[in-house]
Motif scaffolding. Structure first.
Motif, PDB file in Angstrom:
ATOM      1  N   GLY A 167      42.808  52.188  49.769  1.00  0.00           N
ATOM      2  CA  GLY A 167      43.727  53.130  50.385  1.00  0.00           C
ATOM      3  C   GLY A 167      42.995  54.086  51.315  1.00  0.00           C
ATOM      4  N   LEU A 168      43.136  55.389  51.057  1.00  0.00           N
ATOM      5  CA  LEU A 168      42.506  56.426  51.873  1.00  0.00           C
ATOM      6  C   LEU A 168      41.086  56.729  51.440  1.00  0.00           C
ATOM      7  CD1 LEU A 168      45.508  58.951  52.082  1.00  0.00           C
ATOM      8  CD2 LEU A 168      44.844  57.228  53.763  1.00  0.00           C
ATOM      9  N   TRP A 169      40.636  56.117  50.363  1.00  0.00           N
ATOM     10  CA  TRP A 169      39.333  56.444  49.796  1.00  0.00           C
ATOM     11  C   TRP A 169      38.317  55.363  50.154  1.00  0.00           C
ATOM     12  CZ3 TRP A 169      43.986  57.027  47.434  1.00  0.00           C
ATOM     13  CH2 TRP A 169      44.340  58.329  47.035  1.00  0.00           C
ATOM     14  N   ALA A 170      37.075  55.782  50.334  1.00  0.00           N
ATOM     15  CA  ALA A 170      36.009  54.834  50.666  1.00  0.00           C
ATOM     16  C   ALA A 170      34.699  55.301  50.039  1.00  0.00           C
ATOM     17  CB  ALA A 170      35.853  54.694  52.173  1.00  0.00           C
ATOM     18  N   SER A 171      33.980  54.385  49.441  1.00  0.00           N
ATOM     19  CA  SER A 171      32.659  54.687  48.920  1.00  0.00           C
ATOM     20  C   SER A 171      31.683  54.865  50.077  1.00  0.00           C
ATOM     21  CB  SER A 171      32.180  53.548  48.017  1.00  0.00           C
ATOM     22  OG  SER A 171      30.805  53.683  47.708  1.00  0.00           O
ATOM     23  N   SER A 195      47.221  44.934  44.304  1.00  0.00           N
ATOM     24  CA  SER A 195      47.524  43.839  45.236  1.00  0.00           C
ATOM     25  C   SER A 195      46.284  43.540  46.075  1.00  0.00           C
ATOM     26  CB  SER A 195      48.694  44.220  46.149  1.00  0.00           C
ATOM     27  OG  SER A 195      49.865  44.427  45.394  1.00  0.00           O
ATOM     28  N   PRO A 196      45.627  42.395  45.857  1.00  0.00           N
ATOM     29  CA  PRO A 196      44.441  42.045  46.647  1.00  0.00           C
ATOM     30  C   PRO A 196      44.801  41.723  48.094  1.00  0.00           C
ATOM     31  CG  PRO A 196      44.635  40.700  44.641  1.00  0.00           C
ATOM     32  CD  PRO A 196      45.933  41.389  44.834  1.00  0.00           C
ATOM     33  N   ASP A 200      40.909  37.584  50.128  1.00  0.00           N
ATOM     34  CA  ASP A 200      39.803  38.002  49.263  1.00  0.00           C
ATOM     35  C   ASP A 200      39.696  37.127  48.016  1.00  0.00           C
ATOM     36  OD1 ASP A 200      38.936  40.040  50.866  1.00  0.00           O
ATOM     37  OD2 ASP A 200      39.726  41.665  49.635  1.00  0.00           O
ATOM     38  N   GLU A 201      38.459  36.915  47.578  1.00  0.00           N
ATOM     39  CA  GLU A 201      38.198  36.382  46.248  1.00  0.00           C
ATOM     40  C   GLU A 201      38.104  37.569  45.294  1.00  0.00           C
ATOM     41  OE1 GLU A 201      35.659  32.461  47.755  1.00  0.00           O
ATOM     42  OE2 GLU A 201      34.624  34.093  46.717  1.00  0.00           O
ATOM     43  N   VAL A 202      38.769  37.469  44.143  1.00  0.00           N
ATOM     44  CA  VAL A 202      38.886  38.621  43.239  1.00  0.00           C
ATOM     45  C   VAL A 202      38.617  38.198  41.806  1.00  0.00           C
ATOM     46  CG1 VAL A 202      40.384  40.480  42.403  1.00  0.00           C
ATOM     47  CG2 VAL A 202      40.627  39.659  44.749  1.00  0.00           C
ATOM     48  N   ALA A 203      37.824  39.008  41.100  1.00  0.00           N
ATOM     49  CA  ALA A 203      37.588  38.812  39.680  1.00  0.00           C
ATOM     50  C   ALA A 203      37.806  40.134  38.953  1.00  0.00           C
ATOM     51  CB  ALA A 203      36.188  38.286  39.420  1.00  0.00           C
ATOM     52  N   VAL A 204      38.067  40.031  37.671  1.00  0.00           N
ATOM     53  CA  VAL A 204      38.273  41.203  36.816  1.00  0.00           C
ATOM     54  C   VAL A 204      37.336  41.080  35.628  1.00  0.00           C
ATOM     55  CG1 VAL A 204      39.920  42.467  35.396  1.00  0.00           C
ATOM     56  CG2 VAL A 204      40.700  41.358  37.504  1.00  0.00           C
ATOM     57  N   PHE A 205      36.680  42.194  35.271  1.00  0.00           N
ATOM     58  CA  PHE A 205      35.799  42.211  34.111  1.00  0.00           C
ATOM     59  C   PHE A 205      36.213  43.355  33.193  1.00  0.00           C
ATOM     60  CE2 PHE A 205      31.934  43.945  32.056  1.00  0.00           C
ATOM     61  CZ  PHE A 205      31.719  42.887  31.178  1.00  0.00           C
ATOM     62  N   VAL A 206      36.364  43.038  31.907  1.00  0.00           N
ATOM     63  CA  VAL A 206      36.731  44.046  30.913  1.00  0.00           C
ATOM     64  C   VAL A 206      35.588  44.142  29.907  1.00  0.00           C
ATOM     65  CG1 VAL A 206      38.465  44.799  29.240  1.00  0.00           C
ATOM     66  CG2 VAL A 206      39.156  43.427  31.220  1.00  0.00           C
ATOM     67  N   PRO A 207      34.807  45.234  29.939  1.00  0.00           N
ATOM     68  CA  PRO A 207      33.612  45.302  29.098  1.00  0.00           C
ATOM     69  C   PRO A 207      33.884  45.449  27.614  1.00  0.00           C
ATOM     70  CG  PRO A 207      33.891  47.340  30.353  1.00  0.00           C
ATOM     71  CD  PRO A 207      34.902  46.370  30.867  1.00  0.00           C
ATOM     72  N   ALA A 208      34.962  46.121  27.229  1.00  0.00           N
ATOM     73  CA  ALA A 208      35.145  46.394  25.797  1.00  0.00           C
ATOM     74  C   ALA A 208      36.612  46.239  25.392  1.00  0.00           C
ATOM     75  CB  ALA A 208      34.602  47.789  25.462  1.00  0.00           C
ATOM     76  N   ALA A 209      37.355  47.352  25.379  1.00  0.00           N
ATOM     77  CA  ALA A 209      38.723  47.334  24.864  1.00  0.00           C
ATOM     78  C   ALA A 209      39.581  46.289  25.571  1.00  0.00           C
ATOM     79  CB  ALA A 209      39.350  48.714  25.033  1.00  0.00           C
ATOM     80  N   GLU A 210      40.448  45.644  24.819  1.00  0.00           N
ATOM     81  CA  GLU A 210      41.295  44.594  25.384  1.00  0.00           C
ATOM     82  C   GLU A 210      42.460  45.184  26.176  1.00  0.00           C
ATOM     83  OE1 GLU A 210      42.290  42.337  21.855  1.00  0.00           O
ATOM     84  OE2 GLU A 210      40.809  40.814  22.419  1.00  0.00           O
ATOM     85  N   VAL A 211      42.772  44.519  27.288  1.00  0.00           N
ATOM     86  CA  VAL A 211      43.930  44.883  28.099  1.00  0.00           C
ATOM     87  C   VAL A 211      44.714  43.609  28.406  1.00  0.00           C
ATOM     88  CG1 VAL A 211      42.842  46.915  29.132  1.00  0.00           C
ATOM     89  CG2 VAL A 211      42.637  44.694  30.251  1.00  0.00           C
ATOM     90  N   VAL A 212      45.953  43.786  28.779  1.00  0.00           N
ATOM     91  CA  VAL A 212      46.795  42.657  29.179  1.00  0.00           C
ATOM     92  C   VAL A 212      46.747  42.550  30.698  1.00  0.00           C
ATOM     93  CG1 VAL A 212      49.112  41.688  29.172  1.00  0.00           C
ATOM     94  CG2 VAL A 212      48.289  42.940  27.166  1.00  0.00           C
ATOM     95  N   ILE A 213      46.342  41.374  31.192  1.00  0.00           N
ATOM     96  CA  ILE A 213      46.243  41.143  32.634  1.00  0.00           C
ATOM     97  C   ILE A 213      47.148  39.971  32.989  1.00  0.00           C
ATOM     98  CG2 ILE A 213      44.699  40.610  34.551  1.00  0.00           C
ATOM     99  CD1 ILE A 213      42.400  41.720  32.861  1.00  0.00           C
ATOM    100  N   ASN A 214      48.178  40.242  33.770  1.00  0.00           N
ATOM    101  CA  ASN A 214      49.183  39.227  34.126  1.00  0.00           C
ATOM    102  C   ASN A 214      49.665  38.455  32.898  1.00  0.00           C
ATOM    103  OD1 ASN A 214      48.784  40.110  36.721  1.00  0.00           O
ATOM    104  ND2 ASN A 214      48.473  38.088  37.595  1.00  0.00           N
ATOM    105  N   THR A 230      46.484  35.066  44.959  1.00  0.00           N
ATOM    106  CA  THR A 230      47.186  35.915  44.005  1.00  0.00           C
ATOM    107  C   THR A 230      47.698  37.175  44.707  1.00  0.00           C
ATOM    108  OG1 THR A 230      45.891  35.140  42.122  1.00  0.00           O
ATOM    109  CG2 THR A 230      46.952  37.291  41.895  1.00  0.00           C
ATOM    110  N   LYS A 231      48.978  37.446  44.568  1.00  0.00           N
ATOM    111  CA  LYS A 231      49.593  38.570  45.279  1.00  0.00           C
ATOM    112  C   LYS A 231      49.549  39.874  44.485  1.00  0.00           C
ATOM    113  CE  LYS A 231      50.854  36.045  48.788  1.00  0.00           C
ATOM    114  NZ  LYS A 231      50.149  36.193  50.099  1.00  0.00           N
ATOM    115  N   GLU A 232      49.545  39.765  43.167  1.00  0.00           N
ATOM    116  CA  GLU A 232      49.608  40.964  42.340  1.00  0.00           C
ATOM    117  C   GLU A 232      48.863  40.738  41.031  1.00  0.00           C
ATOM    118  OE1 GLU A 232      53.083  44.094  41.031  1.00  0.00           O
ATOM    119  OE2 GLU A 232      53.449  41.973  40.640  1.00  0.00           O
TER     120      GLU A 232
END
Length: 289
Positions: A167-171, A195-196, A200-214, A230-232
């Motif tokens: 969005g409006l933010w940049a590292s 929304s990627p 783009d190629e996109v991956a998700v990493f979850v280090p500890a606590a479980e989350v629901v992804i799609n 993938t749209k969303e």
């Protein structure tokens, strides 16, 4: 039913110096995500209040052709390299080092007296474009307060822009192939939709606590590669604690990739040159006080 998931991978244990890590990239099934060709998850480890930031030099090693990206989840990390750069960062901070045409560095995990004794981190390698592999090395360290952060809607938590734009933010960390790394801190009983960009190629990493992804429960140091197009990506935290989620990727890397040891180049001949230059001493020497 899995939705928009190309690969789910749990990684493989590997030693990094004296620490135990989960190596998620590269693997037989996953060689890269955008320009990111390496990901190690350093498991949480109790350092017993080791508060010395000075490395012994026993684990100093070279790189060429990549940028290393270390992100500290807890504890602190120091950096020394053969181009005279030195810094320490705490939890929420990061270190970026463009190896370019060759550098030697050493990193030392430690804990400050005010910290928990637990050290926990991630390290990515970002493959540089062919031209940038011949450039001079560069280094940047950001403390937690220097990392741009945006609030999620409906008190859902925050997203930290470690690398790239959102969005409006940049590292402030340089990029070469529209690569990005975001750290989402998803509050309990919250939902976030991402929304990627189309290519783009996109991956998700979850280090500890479980989350629901799609619709799929993912966690405990697992990586999820999303299908092309993938749209969303919808993240849901049904737990009572904040969940950490890393989203990363970028445009596909369009040049040949040859990876051996600490070097990532575009040709096998370049790998041979990288080793020859290292043994000839052209990468310099780390001066540790």
């Amino acid at each position: 039913m899995k939705k928009n998931i190309a690969l789910l991978y749990r990684g493989m244990n590997s030693k990094v110096g004296e620490l135990l890590a989960n190596r998620l990239i590269p693997s037989i099934s996953l060689h890269s995500v955008g320009a990111i060709v390496f990901l190690d998850h350093i498991y949480p480890v109790d350092l017993g209040h080791d508060n010395s930031p000075v490395p012994t030099g026993n684990y100093a090693h070279p790189h060429r052709g990549i940028a290393t990206f270390s992100y500290v989840l807890s504890g602190s990390l120091s950096h020394y390299d053969s181009r005279g750069n030195h810094a320490t960062v705490g939890a929420g901070g990061l270190q970026w080092m463009k190896a370019g045409n060759g550098i030697i560095h050493d990193e030392k995990p430690f804990t400050r007296k005010k910290d928990s004794p637990v050290f926990h981190s991630l390290q990515f390698w970002i493959n540089l474009p062919g031209g940038a592999k011949q450039e001079k090395p560069e280094y940047m360290a950001l403390q937690a307060a220097d990392v741009p952060e945006a609030q999620l809607p409906d008190h859902g938590g925050a997203i930290r822009i470690l690398l790239g734009e959102f969005g409006l933010w940049a590292s402030p960390v340089p990029t070469f192939n529209r690569e990005f790394i975001y750290h989402v801190r998803l509050n309990p009983h919250s939902r976030f939709s991402f929304s990627p960009k189309d290519d783009d190629e996109v991956a998700v990493f979850v280090p500890a606590a479980e989350v629901v992804i799609n619709g799929n429960m993912i966690g405990n140091s697992k990586i999820l590669l999303m299908e092309e197009g993938t749209k969303e990506i919808v993240f849901e935290n049904d737990q009572i604690n904040v969940a950490d989620i890393l989203i990363f990727g970028g445009q596909p890397y369009g040049e040949p990739i040859v990876m051996e040891g600490p070097f990532v180049m575009n040709r096998f001949a370049d790998i041979a040159t990288a080793y020859r230059d290292f043994f000839a001493g052209s990468y310099g020497t780390i001066i540790i006080p």
